[in-house]
Motif scaffolding. Structure first.
Motif, PDB file in Angstrom:
ATOM      1  N   GLU A 185      22.995   1.012  32.182  1.00 15.91           N
ATOM      2  CA  GLU A 185      23.675   1.986  33.054  1.00 15.91           C
ATOM      3  C   GLU A 185      23.119   3.389  32.833  1.00 15.91           C
ATOM      4  O   GLU A 185      22.928   4.154  33.785  1.00 15.91           O
ATOM      5  N   SER A 186      22.849   3.717  31.575  1.00 16.56           N
ATOM      6  CA  SER A 186      22.278   5.035  31.274  1.00 16.56           C
ATOM      7  C   SER A 186      20.864   5.168  31.846  1.00 16.56           C
ATOM      8  O   SER A 186      20.480   6.209  32.370  1.00 16.56           O
ATOM      9  N   THR A 222      20.776   5.944  35.781  1.00 13.87           N
ATOM     10  CA  THR A 222      21.416   7.132  36.367  1.00 13.87           C
ATOM     11  C   THR A 222      20.403   8.004  37.113  1.00 13.87           C
ATOM     12  O   THR A 222      19.300   8.237  36.611  1.00 13.87           O
ATOM     13  N   GLU A 241      25.012  12.777  35.346  1.00  8.27           N
ATOM     14  CA  GLU A 241      25.501  11.388  35.322  1.00  8.27           C
ATOM     15  C   GLU A 241      25.021  10.672  34.068  1.00  8.27           C
ATOM     16  O   GLU A 241      25.731   9.834  33.499  1.00  8.27           O
ATOM     17  N   GLU A 243      27.248  11.519  31.240  1.00  8.42           N
ATOM     18  CA  GLU A 243      28.547  10.839  31.350  1.00  8.42           C
ATOM     19  C   GLU A 243      28.481   9.430  30.780  1.00  8.42           C
ATOM     20  O   GLU A 243      29.408   8.958  30.127  1.00  8.42           O
ATOM     21  N   THR A 244      27.335   8.738  31.001  1.00 10.94           N
ATOM     22  CA  THR A 244      27.213   7.366  30.464  1.00 10.94           C
ATOM     23  C   THR A 244      27.121   7.374  28.947  1.00 10.94           C
ATOM     24  O   THR A 244      27.489   6.389  28.295  1.00 10.94           O
ATOM     25  N   THR A 259      30.625   7.165  27.937  1.00 12.76           N
ATOM     26  CA  THR A 259      31.179   5.838  28.251  1.00 12.76           C
ATOM     27  C   THR A 259      30.765   4.809  27.199  1.00 12.76           C
ATOM     28  O   THR A 259      31.555   3.933  26.824  1.00 12.76           O
ATOM     29  N   HIS A 260      29.530   4.914  26.750  1.00 17.02           N
ATOM     30  CA  HIS A 260      29.000   3.909  25.813  1.00 17.02           C
ATOM     31  C   HIS A 260      28.951   4.431  24.384  1.00 17.02           C
ATOM     32  O   HIS A 260      28.073   4.043  23.605  1.00 17.02           O
TER      33      HIS A 260
END
Length: 815
Positions: free
Chosen positions: A708-709, A712, A717, A720-721, A724-725
């Protein structure tokens, strides 16, 4: 006796004539000082223009004639006391009325003969000498006017008459022997036939008049007063570092004059050469300056090269063919043809095979020369034994001049290597047997660069000027400019490098200053610059065509990296911290290397790996010395090392990456660092510099970032990941800690294969104690098998990266 000649600029107006009077009045002369004067500045050209208008039935000739009259009357009014003006104005108007009658005749007839032309242009000197002599008298100087037509006798070759020296010398000797006045004013340029018809002496006629009189009277000295302080080591309008030559021989002066030094016209020297009369060239507007003394023998112990000169608007005429080999008389026929067309040959060079003859001629003569030569060799051309004459235009001749050149080896080599390093293509070469002159034909567009480069090489204490064109003025760029500004004096004094920033550009604006941008207020200059354009930037750099030009790329931009090839093709060095070009497709990398070699333009990117650390340079030296690279193990990302050294239980991975970005340790987009792409580029570059053919797709990249990172699209963004992780990053840290290891992002190249990835480093490994933003590289080679060659130090940060770029600039300067 002393003869002084004042040129057109020296007598251009009343103010200048007053300077002339002050110079004359300051001379200590007991008897016979001759003052030869030209027409008021620009008047000769105006007379010819007026004549041309009249011949073409253009009644505006009356306006230019009126302007000529106004110039002379204004000069009288500004020089002569009002009580004494009337008879002088009356005499001048009388002469101008005669001149008007001549123009009216031209208007009616519609043609002008050389005889009439000489008559017309003679009025320039006749009027100026009369006014100046009257001004001298009004200033209480013991002066008189003598018409040079009474002294200098010629044949009737109007326009460029040949002097009858026997009669002229007799006239001058007896006149000046009996002259009572201390100062005699004589019009230059003007002479006459035995029948009394006015003639002129051609180009440089006023200088020639002065030299004729000096020779005829055995003068002690001939002074040429002009608007420059002597003969210079090069044209001061082109080479700002040029300086006046204090003393020079007749032969050197003639060579420099022939090759473009406008101060002296070669025939001027002839009447004084045999009698060894010195010539002193002085500046009317700076009489206190020493000037140049021209003497018979100048046994100077200084540098063997006295000056560098050039001739513009030159063309090469080449005649070649198998029918020329071993055939006597070909050269004779060729030169006869040009002689019959009154075409002067400036330079001659011939192949030893006799297959071709190459001649330098004036560009204005090319059409006539080509037609005449092709007609003369029409038979051989029809049989295809000789090719039609070939003309190359847009050329100039540059020449090194010096009497002592023959006693010094290697001057030709220095000259041609200097030109070669600056991508100045040489079309033809000529050197006389006397070795007083080495000439080369080059493109006109390269003259400025060639003259400056040669002057720097032979006259400037080996100080080398580097001209920088910088794009990217962010963190690294700003630090780089600050370092240049701080060290400028040191570089000049200790390393003999004069570093100038000629251009700056960011994504919005660009600014150019050929004299160098002030590094004290460059931000203001850039803000006021024009709209930035990569192509526009390149075209301006190319157009300036400065010697030792260096394009400096401080960006991480792929579009900027794609512009390197055109710079290298134009022999403009490229210095960059941008890794994209060196890590691009192997064919492009190979092309840039090839261009750098072919065009002698350094392509340096030391900062691509390890910022300011000498990693690439060390690797190059290993390879150059015959060593072979087997394995490279390295921590090459200062940003990743900073991140993992500061990532602990007390901090989040997100916050540490933010800190690294804020302090300038990461790329503008930190994902480039954390994804391993940046490290992959670095190991790729090291592998290539080791001699291996490898591309990015051949490098195994083991990412530690979640997918996901990696996916981006924007930097916010991406950050932000990282939040999240957070658990994922904590798990990596805890696992390494449990194993007594530390996390390091390692690049490995071994057996022709490369990989990058996060590794757990045990406590006994050289990488374990790598602190802060440091980099470390281990080279295992033939010579370093058991114990590797180790390079370690700060590998990230604007300051160290800027210093690495700075070091590459110095490498270019030392090349």
């Amino acid at each position: 006796m002393k003869v002084l000649k004042f040129g057109g600029t020296s007598v251009a107006n009343a103010e200048n004539i007053q300077k002339v009077k002050a110079i004359v009045a300051s001379e200590k002369v007991e008897k016979n000082m001759v003052i030869v004067v030209s027409a008021l500045g620009g008047v000769t050209d105006l007379l010819l223009k007026t004549a041309s208008l009249a011949v073409n039935h253009d009644e505006t000739y009356k306006e230019t004639l009126q302007y000529i009259e106004d110039r002379h009357l204004e000069t009288i009014q500004n020089l002569i006391p009002i009580t004494s003006q009337s008879p002088i104005i009356s005499k001048v108007k009388q002469d101008l009325n005669q001149l008007e009658t001549l123009f009216e005749g031209l208007f009616l007839l519609g043609e002008m003969t050389p005889r009439t032309s000489d008559k017309i242009v003679s009025y320039g000197e006749l009027l100026s000498s009369y006014i100046i002599s009257e001004y001298f008298k009004a200033s209480q100087l013991d002066a008189a006017l003598k018409d040079s037509r009474d002294l200098i006798k010629t044949n009737n070759q109007f326009g460029k008459a040949l002097v009858d020296f026997k009669l002229t010398n007799t006239n001058c000797y007896f006149y000046f022997k009996s002259a009572k006045q201390l100062i005699t004013v004589v019009p230059g340029f003007v002479s006459s036939t035995l029948e009394g018809e006015t003639t002129t002496l051609g180009r440089g006629g006023s200088d020639y008049t002065a030299a004729i009189i000096a020779g005829a009277t055995d003068a002690n000295l001939l002074e040429i007063w002009t608007d420059v302080s002597g003969m210079y080591t090069a044209n001061p309008k082109v080479v700002k570092q040029a300086k006046a030559i204090e003393k020079i021989s007749y032969e050197e002066a003639m060579e420099l004059s022939h090759f473009g030094a406008k101060v002296l016209y070669p025939p001027t020297v002839q009447p004084v050469l045999q009698k060894q009369i010195p010539i002193l060239i002085k500046n009317t507007f700076k009489p206190e300056e020493i000037g140049t003394l021209i003497v018979k023998d100048e046994k100077s112990t200084e540098l063997p090269v006295k000056g560098i000169s050039n001739v513009d608007k030159v063309a090469l005429l080449t005649l070649e063919g198998v029918g020329m080999v071993g055939i006597p008389g070909i050269s004779k026929r060729l030169f006869e043809v040009l002689s019959q067309e009154s075409i002067s040959v400036i330079l001659i060079t011939q192949a030893s095979s006799e297959h071709s003859i190459c001649l330098g001629i004036s560009a204005a003569d090319t059409t006539r020369a080509k037609v005449a030569v092709n007609e003369a060799f029409a038979y051989e051309i029809s049989l295809k034994k000789i090719e039609p004459a070939n003309i190359e235009s847009g050329l100039s001749i540059i020449a090194l001049v010096g009497d002592q050149m023959k006693s010094h080896q290697g001057l030709s080599g220095k000259m041609f290597s200097t030109l070669g390093k600056n991508n100045v293509n040489i079309r033809a070469i000529a050197q006389g047997a006397s070795e007083r002159n080495i000439s080369a034909v080059i493109d006109e567009k390269d003259v400025n660069k060639a003259l400056n480069a040669l002057h720097e090489r032979f006259f400037e204490e080996q100080t080398k000027q580097l001209n920088l064109f910088v794009t990217g003025v962010g963190n690294v760029g700003e630090k780089f400019l600050a370092q240049i500004h701080q060290q400028k004096k040191f570089l000049k004094e200790r390393l003999k490098l004069n570093v100038r920033v000629i251009a700056l550009s960011n994504s919005k604006k660009m600014v150019f200053n050929e004299n160098g941008i002030s590094l004290s207020n460059w931000k203001e200059e850039l803000a006021a610059g024009e709209v930035a354009s990569l192509n526009g930037f390149f075209e301006k750099v190319k157009g300036l065509n400065l010697r030792n030009s260096i394009f400096v790329d401080n960006t991480a931009n792929d579009v900027v990296a794609a512009t390197y090839a055109p710079y290298l093709r134009n022999s403009i060095a490229v210095v960059t911290c941008n890794k994209i070009a060196a890590a691009s497709d192997y064919k492009n990398y190979q092309l840039l290397k090839k261009l750098s070699f072919n065009y002698n333009a350094p392509f340096l990117f030391e900062t691509n790996v390890g910022a300011g650390l000498p990693i690439i340079d060390t690797l190059k030296n290993l390879i150059a010395s015959g060593d072979s690279i087997h394995t490279i193990k390295a921590v090459l990302s200062g940003s990743l090392n900073f991140v993992f050294n500061n990532f602990k239980e007390s901090s989040t991975f997100h916050d540490v990456v933010q800190q690294a970005k804020k302090e300038g340790y990461t790329e503008p987009d930190p994902k480039i660092d954390l994804s391993g792409v940046d490290v992959a580029r670095k190991i790729l570059i090291l592998a290539r510099e080791s001699g291996y053919q490898i591309d990015m797709e051949n490098i195994e990249n083991l990412p530690f970032l979640p997918q996901e990172s990696l996916d981006t699209p924007t930097v916010p963004e991406f950050f932000e990941t990282l939040k999240t992780h957070d658990a994922h990053f904590n798990a990596l840290y805890e696992k390494a800690k449990a194993n007594g290891a530390r996390l390091k992002y390692v690049a490995t190249f071994e057996n022709g294969k490369a990989k990058v990835g996060l590794e757990e480093i045990p406590s006994d490994h050289p990488f374990y104690n790598l602190e802060g933003k440091d980099n470390i590289v281990l080279f295992y080679t033939d010579r370093y098998q058991e114990q590797p060659l180790l390079i370690k130090g700060a590998g990230a940060g604007a300051d160290v990266t800027a210093s690495g770029i700075f070091a590459d600039i110095i490498r270019v300067g030392s090349n």
